[in-house]
Write a protein that holds these residues in place. Structure first.
Motif, PDB file in Angstrom:
ATOM      1  N   TRP A  77       7.637   4.406  -3.787  1.00 55.69           N
ATOM      2  CA  TRP A  77       6.814   4.015  -4.939  1.00 55.69           C
ATOM      3  C   TRP A  77       5.547   4.866  -5.025  1.00 55.69           C
ATOM      4  O   TRP A  77       5.239   5.416  -6.090  1.00 55.69           O
ATOM      5  CB  TRP A  77       6.493   2.526  -4.812  1.00 55.69           C
ATOM      6  N   ILE A  78       4.823   5.002  -3.915  1.00 58.31           N
ATOM      7  CA  ILE A  78       3.583   5.797  -3.947  1.00 58.31           C
ATOM      8  C   ILE A  78       3.923   7.282  -4.128  1.00 58.31           C
ATOM      9  O   ILE A  78       3.187   8.014  -4.796  1.00 58.31           O
ATOM     10  CB  ILE A  78       2.688   5.544  -2.704  1.00 58.31           C
ATOM     11  N   LEU A  79       5.049   7.725  -3.586  1.00 55.91           N
ATOM     12  CA  LEU A  79       5.495   9.106  -3.782  1.00 55.91           C
ATOM     13  C   LEU A  79       5.733   9.374  -5.270  1.00 55.91           C
ATOM     14  O   LEU A  79       5.318  10.410  -5.789  1.00 55.91           O
ATOM     15  CB  LEU A  79       6.773   9.378  -2.987  1.00 55.91           C
ATOM     16  N   GLU A  80       6.397   8.447  -5.961  1.00 53.63           N
ATOM     17  CA  GLU A  80       6.646   8.619  -7.403  1.00 53.63           C
ATOM     18  C   GLU A  80       5.332   8.743  -8.165  1.00 53.63           C
ATOM     19  O   GLU A  80       5.211   9.587  -9.065  1.00 53.63           O
ATOM     20  CB  GLU A  80       7.473   7.452  -7.940  1.00 53.63           C
ATOM     21  N   HIS A  81       4.356   7.916  -7.814  1.00 54.05           N
ATOM     22  CA  HIS A  81       3.041   8.016  -8.462  1.00 54.05           C
ATOM     23  C   HIS A  81       2.408   9.386  -8.191  1.00 54.05           C
ATOM     24  O   HIS A  81       1.851  10.000  -9.101  1.00 54.05           O
ATOM     25  CB  HIS A  81       2.108   6.903  -7.970  1.00 54.05           C
ATOM     26  N   ALA A  82       2.475   9.829  -6.952  1.00 56.45           N
ATOM     27  CA  ALA A  82       1.875  11.118  -6.591  1.00 56.45           C
ATOM     28  C   ALA A  82       2.575  12.267  -7.309  1.00 56.45           C
ATOM     29  O   ALA A  82       1.924  13.217  -7.764  1.00 56.45           O
ATOM     30  CB  ALA A  82       1.922  11.310  -5.076  1.00 56.45           C
ATOM     31  N   TRP A  94      11.028  -5.756  -4.004  1.00 53.57           N
ATOM     32  CA  TRP A  94       9.865  -4.897  -4.200  1.00 53.57           C
ATOM     33  C   TRP A  94       9.649  -4.642  -5.692  1.00 53.57           C
ATOM     34  O   TRP A  94       8.531  -4.609  -6.170  1.00 53.57           O
ATOM     35  CB  TRP A  94      10.036  -3.606  -3.421  1.00 53.57           C
ATOM     36  N   ASP A  95      10.739  -4.509  -6.439  1.00 53.29           N
ATOM     37  CA  ASP A  95      10.619  -4.294  -7.883  1.00 53.29           C
ATOM     38  C   ASP A  95       9.920  -5.458  -8.583  1.00 53.29           C
ATOM     39  O   ASP A  95       9.255  -5.263  -9.592  1.00 53.29           O
ATOM     40  CB  ASP A  95      11.993  -4.064  -8.509  1.00 53.29           C
ATOM     41  N   ASP A  96      10.042  -6.678  -8.033  1.00 54.05           N
ATOM     42  CA  ASP A  96       9.386  -7.850  -8.620  1.00 54.05           C
ATOM     43  C   ASP A  96       7.866  -7.797  -8.481  1.00 54.05           C
ATOM     44  O   ASP A  96       7.158  -8.368  -9.306  1.00 54.05           O
ATOM     45  CB  ASP A  96       9.875  -9.149  -7.956  1.00 54.05           C
ATOM     46  N   VAL A  97       7.359  -7.141  -7.450  1.00 54.35           N
ATOM     47  CA  VAL A  97       5.920  -7.219  -7.153  1.00 54.35           C
ATOM     48  C   VAL A  97       5.165  -5.897  -7.268  1.00 54.35           C
ATOM     49  O   VAL A  97       3.945  -5.898  -7.406  1.00 54.35           O
ATOM     50  CB  VAL A  97       5.663  -7.832  -5.752  1.00 54.35           C
ATOM     51  N   LYS A  98       5.865  -4.786  -7.235  1.00 54.77           N
ATOM     52  CA  LYS A  98       5.170  -3.500  -7.159  1.00 54.77           C
ATOM     53  C   LYS A  98       4.240  -3.229  -8.335  1.00 54.77           C
ATOM     54  O   LYS A  98       3.214  -2.574  -8.176  1.00 54.77           O
ATOM     55  CB  LYS A  98       6.155  -2.347  -6.969  1.00 54.77           C
ATOM     56  N   ARG A 149     -11.692   6.030   1.892  1.00 52.09           N
ATOM     57  CA  ARG A 149     -12.074   4.624   1.863  1.00 52.09           C
ATOM     58  C   ARG A 149     -11.007   3.751   1.201  1.00 52.09           C
ATOM     59  O   ARG A 149     -10.735   2.635   1.610  1.00 52.09           O
ATOM     60  CB  ARG A 149     -13.406   4.482   1.109  1.00 52.09           C
ATOM     61  N   GLN A 150     -10.415   4.249   0.127  1.00 47.99           N
ATOM     62  CA  GLN A 150      -9.493   3.468  -0.677  1.00 47.99           C
ATOM     63  C   GLN A 150      -8.129   3.350   0.003  1.00 47.99           C
ATOM     64  O   GLN A 150      -7.684   4.265   0.684  1.00 47.99           O
ATOM     65  CB  GLN A 150      -9.322   4.123  -2.052  1.00 47.99           C
ATOM     66  N   ALA A 151      -7.472   2.197  -0.210  1.00 46.72           N
ATOM     67  CA  ALA A 151      -6.131   1.969   0.335  1.00 46.72           C
ATOM     68  C   ALA A 151      -5.431   0.938  -0.533  1.00 46.72           C
ATOM     69  O   ALA A 151      -6.060   0.244  -1.329  1.00 46.72           O
ATOM     70  CB  ALA A 151      -6.211   1.478   1.777  1.00 46.72           C
ATOM     71  N   ILE A 152      -4.138   0.835  -0.358  1.00 44.54           N
ATOM     72  CA  ILE A 152      -3.339  -0.210  -1.005  1.00 44.54           C
ATOM     73  C   ILE A 152      -2.939  -1.172   0.107  1.00 44.54           C
ATOM     74  O   ILE A 152      -2.462  -0.738   1.166  1.00 44.54           O
ATOM     75  CB  ILE A 152      -2.071   0.375  -1.653  1.00 44.54           C
ATOM     76  N   HIS A 153      -3.130  -2.464  -0.144  1.00 46.50           N
ATOM     77  CA  HIS A 153      -2.800  -3.492   0.851  1.00 46.50           C
ATOM     78  C   HIS A 153      -1.803  -4.483   0.250  1.00 46.50           C
ATOM     79  O   HIS A 153      -2.152  -5.234  -0.659  1.00 46.50           O
ATOM     80  CB  HIS A 153      -4.060  -4.223   1.308  1.00 46.50           C
ATOM     81  N   ILE A 154      -0.587  -4.476   0.775  1.00 48.50           N
ATOM     82  CA  ILE A 154       0.469  -5.371   0.308  1.00 48.50           C
ATOM     83  C   ILE A 154       0.464  -6.580   1.234  1.00 48.50           C
ATOM     84  O   ILE A 154       0.926  -6.504   2.371  1.00 48.50           O
ATOM     85  CB  ILE A 154       1.834  -4.662   0.308  1.00 48.50           C
ATOM     86  N   PHE A 198      -4.133  -0.028  -8.676  1.00 45.64           N
ATOM     87  CA  PHE A 198      -4.945   0.472  -7.568  1.00 45.64           C
ATOM     88  C   PHE A 198      -4.608   1.918  -7.185  1.00 45.64           C
ATOM     89  O   PHE A 198      -5.358   2.564  -6.463  1.00 45.64           O
ATOM     90  CB  PHE A 198      -4.783  -0.432  -6.349  1.00 45.64           C
ATOM     91  N   VAL A 199      -3.485   2.397  -7.668  1.00 47.52           N
ATOM     92  CA  VAL A 199      -3.007   3.720  -7.269  1.00 47.52           C
ATOM     93  C   VAL A 199      -3.924   4.856  -7.723  1.00 47.52           C
ATOM     94  O   VAL A 199      -4.228   5.752  -6.925  1.00 47.52           O
ATOM     95  CB  VAL A 199      -1.555   3.940  -7.748  1.00 47.52           C
ATOM     96  N   PRO A 200      -4.389   4.877  -8.980  1.00 44.57           N
ATOM     97  CA  PRO A 200      -5.228   6.010  -9.387  1.00 44.57           C
ATOM     98  C   PRO A 200      -6.466   6.208  -8.513  1.00 44.57           C
ATOM     99  O   PRO A 200      -6.799   7.344  -8.163  1.00 44.57           O
ATOM    100  CB  PRO A 200      -5.612   5.675 -10.832  1.00 44.57           C
ATOM    101  N   ASP A 201      -7.128   5.127  -8.142  1.00 44.39           N
ATOM    102  CA  ASP A 201      -8.323   5.242  -7.305  1.00 44.39           C
ATOM    103  C   ASP A 201      -7.976   5.845  -5.936  1.00 44.39           C
ATOM    104  O   ASP A 201      -8.673   6.723  -5.437  1.00 44.39           O
ATOM    105  CB  ASP A 201      -8.982   3.866  -7.151  1.00 44.39           C
ATOM    106  N   VAL A 202      -6.887   5.376  -5.348  1.00 47.39           N
ATOM    107  CA  VAL A 202      -6.466   5.908  -4.047  1.00 47.39           C
ATOM    108  C   VAL A 202      -6.133   7.388  -4.167  1.00 47.39           C
ATOM    109  O   VAL A 202      -6.622   8.222  -3.398  1.00 47.39           O
ATOM    110  CB  VAL A 202      -5.255   5.123  -3.490  1.00 47.39           C
TER     111      VAL A 202
END
Length: 192
Positions: free
Chosen positions: A25-30, A161-165, A141-146, A171-175
């Motif tokens: 998921w984070i890879l796709e955003h990146a 994961w698809d239900d909650v992601k 400083r920034q992180a994603i916390h599940i 929060f992804v852009p800031d990280v």
């Protein structure tokens, strides 16, 4: 200066792990950004021995072929996102062992985090920040916390994961913005 390359490290090696889902998921955003390149680094692909070298690679060259392969892969990147599970208030043993065998690839590179566990992997992320400071890296400083309210229902099959992601997307852009800024700053300084 070429586009910085970011490695997304999946740090759990268990067959039943969850970490591959937020890592992809984070890879796709990146990968949607135009200012970086990003690839997965799956720790499960490396059969690292328990650290038994005379010293870390900062002080003595590594000789184990698998350790050398791990170090070479890490050397391809200018920054990292570590997807970390919280095991007993810390990081996975596999990740600690892998970090102990690869000091030099992290020097003066930026690192961001995606943590998961009962309190969003916060204790593991904080532990990991200290480890990366010792490795002379720059933890952002920034992180994603599940957290547990999202992670536990997934673990027990009540949600996917698809239900909650989608709840973590804001929060992804800031990280990533901060990771990219620090990656560019450290890359420029290393190249100067």
């Amino acid at each position: 200066m070429s586009k910085p390359k970011i490695g997304v490290i999946i740090s759990s090696t268990r067959p039943t792990r969850f970490g591959d889902k937020p890592a992809k998921w984070i890879l796709e955003h990146a990968q949607k950004r135009g200012d970086i390149e990003a690839e997965l680094i799956d720790l499960a692909d490396y059969k690292l021995p328990f650290f038994d070298a005379p010293a870390s690679d900062l002080w003595a060259p590594s000789t184990d072929p698998e350790v050398l392969r791990w170090q070479a892969r890490l050397n391809e990147f200018d920054g990292y996102i570590v997807v970390v599970a919280e095991y007993n208030r810390s990081i996975t043993g596999a990740l600690k062992n892998a970090l102990d065998q690869a000091y030099k690839p992290f020097i003066r590179k930026a690192v961001a985090f995606v943590g998961y566990g009962s309190v969003g992997g916060a204790r593991a992320v904080e532990h990991l920040r200290n480890i990366f400071v010792e490795l002379q890296a720059v933890p952002v400083r920034q992180a994603i916390h599940i957290g547990g309210s999202d992670f536990v229902p997934i673990m027990f099959g009540q949600k996917s994961w698809d239900d909650v992601k989608g709840g973590f997307d804001p929060f992804v852009p800031d990280v990533l913005d901060n990771l990219v800024w620090w990656t560019n700053a450290t890359k420029a300084a290393r190249e100067a």
